[in-house]
Enzyme design. Structure first.
Site, PDB file in Angstrom:
ATOM      1  N   ASP A  36      -6.917 -11.149 -87.240  1.00 32.43           N
ATOM      2  CA  ASP A  36      -5.695 -11.638 -87.882  1.00 32.43           C
ATOM      3  C   ASP A  36      -6.151 -12.505 -89.054  1.00 32.43           C
ATOM      4  O   ASP A  36      -6.543 -13.656 -88.885  1.00 32.43           O
ATOM      5  CB  ASP A  36      -4.858 -12.445 -86.884  1.00 32.43           C
ATOM      6  CG  ASP A  36      -3.582 -12.989 -87.519  1.00 32.43           C
ATOM      7  OD1 ASP A  36      -3.493 -13.013 -88.763  1.00 32.43           O
ATOM      8  OD2 ASP A  36      -2.681 -13.405 -86.776  1.00 32.43           O
ATOM      9  N   ARG A  61       6.059 -26.640 -82.328  1.00 30.01           N
ATOM     10  CA  ARG A  61       5.012 -25.752 -81.826  1.00 30.01           C
ATOM     11  C   ARG A  61       4.581 -26.288 -80.466  1.00 30.01           C
ATOM     12  O   ARG A  61       3.524 -26.882 -80.312  1.00 30.01           O
ATOM     13  CB  ARG A  61       3.810 -25.687 -82.784  1.00 30.01           C
ATOM     14  CG  ARG A  61       4.079 -24.994 -84.096  1.00 30.01           C
ATOM     15  CD  ARG A  61       3.964 -23.486 -84.091  1.00 30.01           C
ATOM     16  NE  ARG A  61       5.142 -22.750 -83.718  1.00 30.01           N
ATOM     17  CZ  ARG A  61       5.441 -21.526 -84.165  1.00 30.01           C
ATOM     18  NH1 ARG A  61       4.670 -20.931 -85.063  1.00 30.01           N
ATOM     19  NH2 ARG A  61       6.487 -20.882 -83.732  1.00 30.01           N
ATOM     20  N   LYS A 117       0.987 -15.873 -96.599  1.00 28.48           N
ATOM     21  CA  LYS A 117       0.312 -17.175 -96.496  1.00 28.48           C
ATOM     22  C   LYS A 117      -0.791 -17.250 -97.557  1.00 28.48           C
ATOM     23  O   LYS A 117      -0.519 -17.436 -98.731  1.00 28.48           O
ATOM     24  CB  LYS A 117      -0.258 -17.355 -95.092  1.00 28.48           C
ATOM     25  CG  LYS A 117       0.791 -17.706 -94.030  1.00 28.48           C
ATOM     26  CD  LYS A 117       1.515 -16.529 -93.495  1.00 28.48           C
ATOM     27  CE  LYS A 117       2.289 -16.845 -92.225  1.00 28.48           C
ATOM     28  NZ  LYS A 117       3.107 -15.706 -91.796  1.00 28.48           N
ATOM     29  N   PHE A 134      12.055 -19.625 -80.108  1.00 22.09           N
ATOM     30  CA  PHE A 134      12.071 -20.795 -80.995  1.00 22.09           C
ATOM     31  C   PHE A 134      12.911 -20.565 -82.255  1.00 22.09           C
ATOM     32  O   PHE A 134      13.443 -21.495 -82.830  1.00 22.09           O
ATOM     33  CB  PHE A 134      10.646 -21.212 -81.390  1.00 22.09           C
ATOM     34  CG  PHE A 134       9.825 -20.095 -81.980  1.00 22.09           C
ATOM     35  CD1 PHE A 134       9.132 -19.223 -81.160  1.00 22.09           C
ATOM     36  CD2 PHE A 134       9.759 -19.912 -83.350  1.00 22.09           C
ATOM     37  CE1 PHE A 134       8.384 -18.177 -81.692  1.00 22.09           C
ATOM     38  CE2 PHE A 134       9.008 -18.883 -83.891  1.00 22.09           C
ATOM     39  CZ  PHE A 134       8.334 -18.004 -83.059  1.00 22.09           C
ATOM     40  N   PHE A 165      -0.974 -16.118 -81.050  1.00 21.79           N
ATOM     41  CA  PHE A 165       0.074 -16.397 -82.019  1.00 21.79           C
ATOM     42  C   PHE A 165       1.345 -15.712 -81.516  1.00 21.79           C
ATOM     43  O   PHE A 165       1.278 -14.635 -80.916  1.00 21.79           O
ATOM     44  CB  PHE A 165      -0.265 -15.955 -83.449  1.00 21.79           C
ATOM     45  CG  PHE A 165       0.830 -16.388 -84.390  1.00 21.79           C
ATOM     46  CD1 PHE A 165       1.000 -17.723 -84.702  1.00 21.79           C
ATOM     47  CD2 PHE A 165       1.750 -15.479 -84.883  1.00 21.79           C
ATOM     48  CE1 PHE A 165       2.076 -18.144 -85.481  1.00 21.79           C
ATOM     49  CE2 PHE A 165       2.823 -15.901 -85.666  1.00 21.79           C
ATOM     50  CZ  PHE A 165       2.977 -17.232 -85.976  1.00 21.79           C
ATOM     51  N   THR A 166       2.486 -16.326 -81.774  1.00 19.39           N
ATOM     52  CA  THR A 166       3.758 -15.891 -81.175  1.00 19.39           C
ATOM     53  C   THR A 166       4.029 -14.395 -81.351  1.00 19.39           C
ATOM     54  O   THR A 166       4.186 -13.662 -80.370  1.00 19.39           O
ATOM     55  CB  THR A 166       4.916 -16.719 -81.775  1.00 19.39           C
ATOM     56  OG1 THR A 166       4.837 -16.645 -83.204  1.00 19.39           O
ATOM     57  CG2 THR A 166       4.829 -18.176 -81.350  1.00 19.39           C
ATOM     58  N   TYR A 220       8.552   6.398-105.522  1.00 22.38           N
ATOM     59  CA  TYR A 220       8.589   6.465-104.061  1.00 22.38           C
ATOM     60  C   TYR A 220       7.195   6.732-103.509  1.00 22.38           C
ATOM     61  O   TYR A 220       6.790   6.146-102.503  1.00 22.38           O
ATOM     62  CB  TYR A 220       9.564   7.556-103.586  1.00 22.38           C
ATOM     63  CG  TYR A 220       9.769   7.520-102.093  1.00 22.38           C
ATOM     64  CD1 TYR A 220      10.743   6.691-101.534  1.00 22.38           C
ATOM     65  CD2 TYR A 220       8.970   8.271-101.240  1.00 22.38           C
ATOM     66  CE1 TYR A 220      10.915   6.617-100.162  1.00 22.38           C
ATOM     67  CE2 TYR A 220       9.131   8.208 -99.867  1.00 22.38           C
ATOM     68  CZ  TYR A 220      10.104   7.375 -99.324  1.00 22.38           C
ATOM     69  OH  TYR A 220      10.266   7.299 -97.971  1.00 22.38           O
TER      70      TYR A 220
HETATM   71  O1  PLI Z   1       5.475 -13.731 -90.499  1.00 21.15           O
HETATM   72  P1  PLI Z   1       4.708 -12.463 -90.572  1.00 21.15           P
HETATM   73  O2  PLI Z   1       5.343 -11.366 -89.804  1.00 21.15           O
HETATM   74  O3  PLI Z   1       4.364 -12.053 -91.960  1.00 21.15           O
HETATM   75  O4  PLI Z   1       3.269 -12.756 -89.895  1.00 21.15           O
HETATM   76  C1  PLI Z   1       3.115 -13.083 -88.561  1.00 21.15           C
HETATM   77  C2  PLI Z   1       1.929 -13.982 -88.364  1.00 21.15           C
HETATM   78  C3  PLI Z   1       0.776 -13.470 -87.846  1.00 21.15           C
HETATM   79  N1  PLI Z   1      -0.310 -14.258 -87.648  1.00 21.15           N
HETATM   80  C4  PLI Z   1      -0.321 -15.572 -87.931  1.00 21.15           C
HETATM   81  C5  PLI Z   1      -1.531 -16.371 -87.686  1.00 21.15           C
HETATM   82  C6  PLI Z   1       0.810 -16.153 -88.472  1.00 21.15           C
HETATM   83  O5  PLI Z   1       0.776 -17.436 -88.783  1.00 21.15           O
HETATM   84  C7  PLI Z   1       1.985 -15.355 -88.687  1.00 21.15           C
HETATM   85  C8  PLI Z   1       3.195 -15.912 -89.151  1.00 21.15           C
HETATM   86  N2  PLI Z   1       3.335 -17.215 -89.229  1.00 21.15           N
HETATM   87  C9  PLI Z   1       4.416 -17.901 -89.544  1.00 21.15           C
HETATM   88  C10 PLI Z   1       5.723 -17.286 -89.879  1.00 21.15           C
HETATM   89  C11 PLI Z   1       4.286 -19.344 -89.570  1.00 21.15           C
HETATM   90  O6  PLI Z   1       5.254 -20.037 -89.902  1.00 21.15           O
HETATM   91  O7  PLI Z   1       3.180 -19.830 -89.266  1.00 21.15           O
END
Ligand code: PLI
Length: 461
Positions: free
Chosen positions: A219, A386, A262, A453, A128-129, A76
């Site tokens: 970011d 998008r 990513k 979306f 970003f969203t 933990y």
């Molecule tokens: O999906 P998260 O919560 O791990 O991360 C959010 C996020 C933050 N910044 C950027 C540039 C992103 O591309 C992003 C998430 N992107 C997704 C889910 C995508 O499909 O692009």
């Protein structure tokens, strides 16, 4: 004069395990997309043949990462994997303090709540969203200061994620530095089509913000991809390693949020990393309320281990060249077919220009949403809207935000698909483009309040 013969390149790995995918009939897909309310987010993955919805959490891990899972220390508190991750982030990114989170938006939540006060302004290189929603929920207003070229899908500017320094300076003079807790910089900019920021521009932003005592929050979700483009395109960086360029980018900022799903080649994970001890203290205190103890923050020990290994793999030149190379392959193929796409081709996906592909649809008939549904129906390839649906509504007026870019993203997971898959995708998009008059628009029949979306439902108009 003897011409040097061009040699092909290929992925720096071979395949050890495969996951079968299901091929469906047109009739099955018609039923599936109707049941999903014409929203590709609501499709079941079993009904998808080639899944280009996102590059988020969809990468194939390496054998080393899978081996790392077996090294999970699930204590933990004080897991060994946390210390390995912390050391990796300090070494590869240079940030001092680490707060792990379950994914990127959790880090965005924490930093927004700590740094933003009601009435604050957060300038950034396009929104970003999830980032924007967290800034707004904390009482701030996001303001776009990206260069104008970023809003033009055919402009070939090599660094479309650059900040317009004039726009930024005007905001600082208008509102005052005390109203701007930080400038929000993304590497690369997702909504602009996976476009990079140059180091020259970032240095200038650093100089301007330092003069006014304003922080930069980075970011860094796709920072290695941005670094690869800098190496390829920016004068003076051809001989520098991607690893060194990544570290230089980070050194020009005060802290970062990361969706590790990513660039960093894992299926789940993220973090907040900062240099300021006071912000770190507050973040470490908040993470225990929303995520978990500060030495795991919502991740299992094994996930932190896979992430530490993934970070190291993400900056290897052969990896990143093949990753971006596959995206370029698909983009170039579509260009040769005459399909309108965002230029230059980005790092994590190819963005189709839905306004041009479906010129008979008005923007309130949701061209990008309609195009994504049509591509799925044609071939079982799943893409993502998008455009106006992703842009949401203006919180003050309640009207749709109408972005200049109305795009469909074909996002390529890392190390997952082959060149033959890319050929199938390109042929499907070409077929839909050639029969574009048959694609009708869509209208909302259900719309949730936040990040609409993901869960909205539609019907043909
Ligand atoms: O999906 P998260 O919560 O791990 O991360 C959010 C996020 C933050 N910044 C950027 C540039 C992103 O591309 C992003 C998430 N992107 C997704 C889910 C995508 O499909 O692009």
């Amino acid at each position: 004069m003897s011409k040097e013969r061009k040699r092909s390149w290929a992925e720096p790995y071979k395949i050890k395990m495969v996951e079968p995918v299901r091929m469906t009939t047109h009739q099955e897909r018609q039923k599936a997309i109707e049941e999903a309310g014409y929203n590709t987010f609501l499709l079941r993955s079993r009904d998808v043949y080639i899944d280009l919805l996102t590059d988020s959490g969809t990468s194939a891990m390496s054998d080393r990462q899978w081996a790392g899972l077996m090294m999970g220390d699930e204590s933990y508190a004080g897991s060994e994997n946390f210390y390995h991750l912390e050391e990796t982030i300090q070494n590869y990114y240079g940030y001092k303090y680490l707060v792990p989170t379950h994914q990127g938006r959790a880090a965005e939540h924490i930093i927004s709540q700590i740094m933003i006060k009601k009435g604050d302004i957060i300038p950034g290189n396009m929104y970003f969203t999830t980032t924007k929603v967290h800034q707004e929920l904390a009482g701030g207003t996001f303001m776009d200061v990206i260069i104008d070229e970023a809003h033009d899908p055919v402009n070939e500017h090599p660094f479309k994620a650059n900040i317009d320094l004039d726009k930024l300076e005007k905001l600082i003079l208008k509102y005052g530095a005390h109203k701007i807790p930080y400038v929000s910089i993304a590497t690369t900019v997702n909504m602009a089509g996976g476009q990079p920021i140059s180091l020259e521009n970032l240095k200038a932003v650093r100089e301007l913000t330092s003069k006014h005592g304003i922080k930069i929050i980075h970011d860094m979700t796709r920072v290695a991809e941005n670094a690869y483009f800098i190496k390829e395109r920016e004068e003076g960086y051809a001989e520098k390693s991607v690893r060194d360029i990544v570290k230089e980018i980070c050194s020009l900022t005060d802290g970062a949020t990361m969706s590790a799903k990513k660039d960093a080649l894992v299926n789940i994970g993220g973090f907040l990393a900062v240099n300021d001890e006071e912000i770190f203290d507050k973040a470490r205190n908040m993470v225990v309320i929303y995520e978990g103890l500060h030495t795991y923050g919502g991740m299992a020990g094994r996930d932190m281990e896979a992430l530490a290994i993934g970070i190291k793999e993400s900056v290897e030149y052969d990896h990143i060249r093949a990753r971006v190379g596959q995206v370029l392959y698909l983009g170039n193929k579509l260009t040769d077919m005459g399909v309108p796409i965002v230029k230059p081709i980005g790092s994590h996906g190819v963005f189709l220009d839905a306004k041009k592909i479906l010129p008979h649809l008005k923007q309130n008939e949701l061209p990008a949403q309609s195009l994504a549904a049509a591509i799925y129906l044609d071939s079982g390839v799943r893409a993502m809207e998008r455009g106006v649906v992703s842009a949401g509504r203006n919180p003050q007026t309640g009207e749709h935000n109408y972005p200049k870019l109305e795009l469909v993203r074909l996002t390529i997971p890392r190390r997952v698909y082959t060149q033959a898959h890319m050929d199938v995708v390109a042929e499907s998009v070409e077929a839909v483009f050639q029969n574009n008059s048959k694609v009708s628009g869509l209208k909302f029949v259900y719309e949730p309040k936040y990040l609409r979306f993901f869960q909205s439902r539609f019907e043909p108009v």
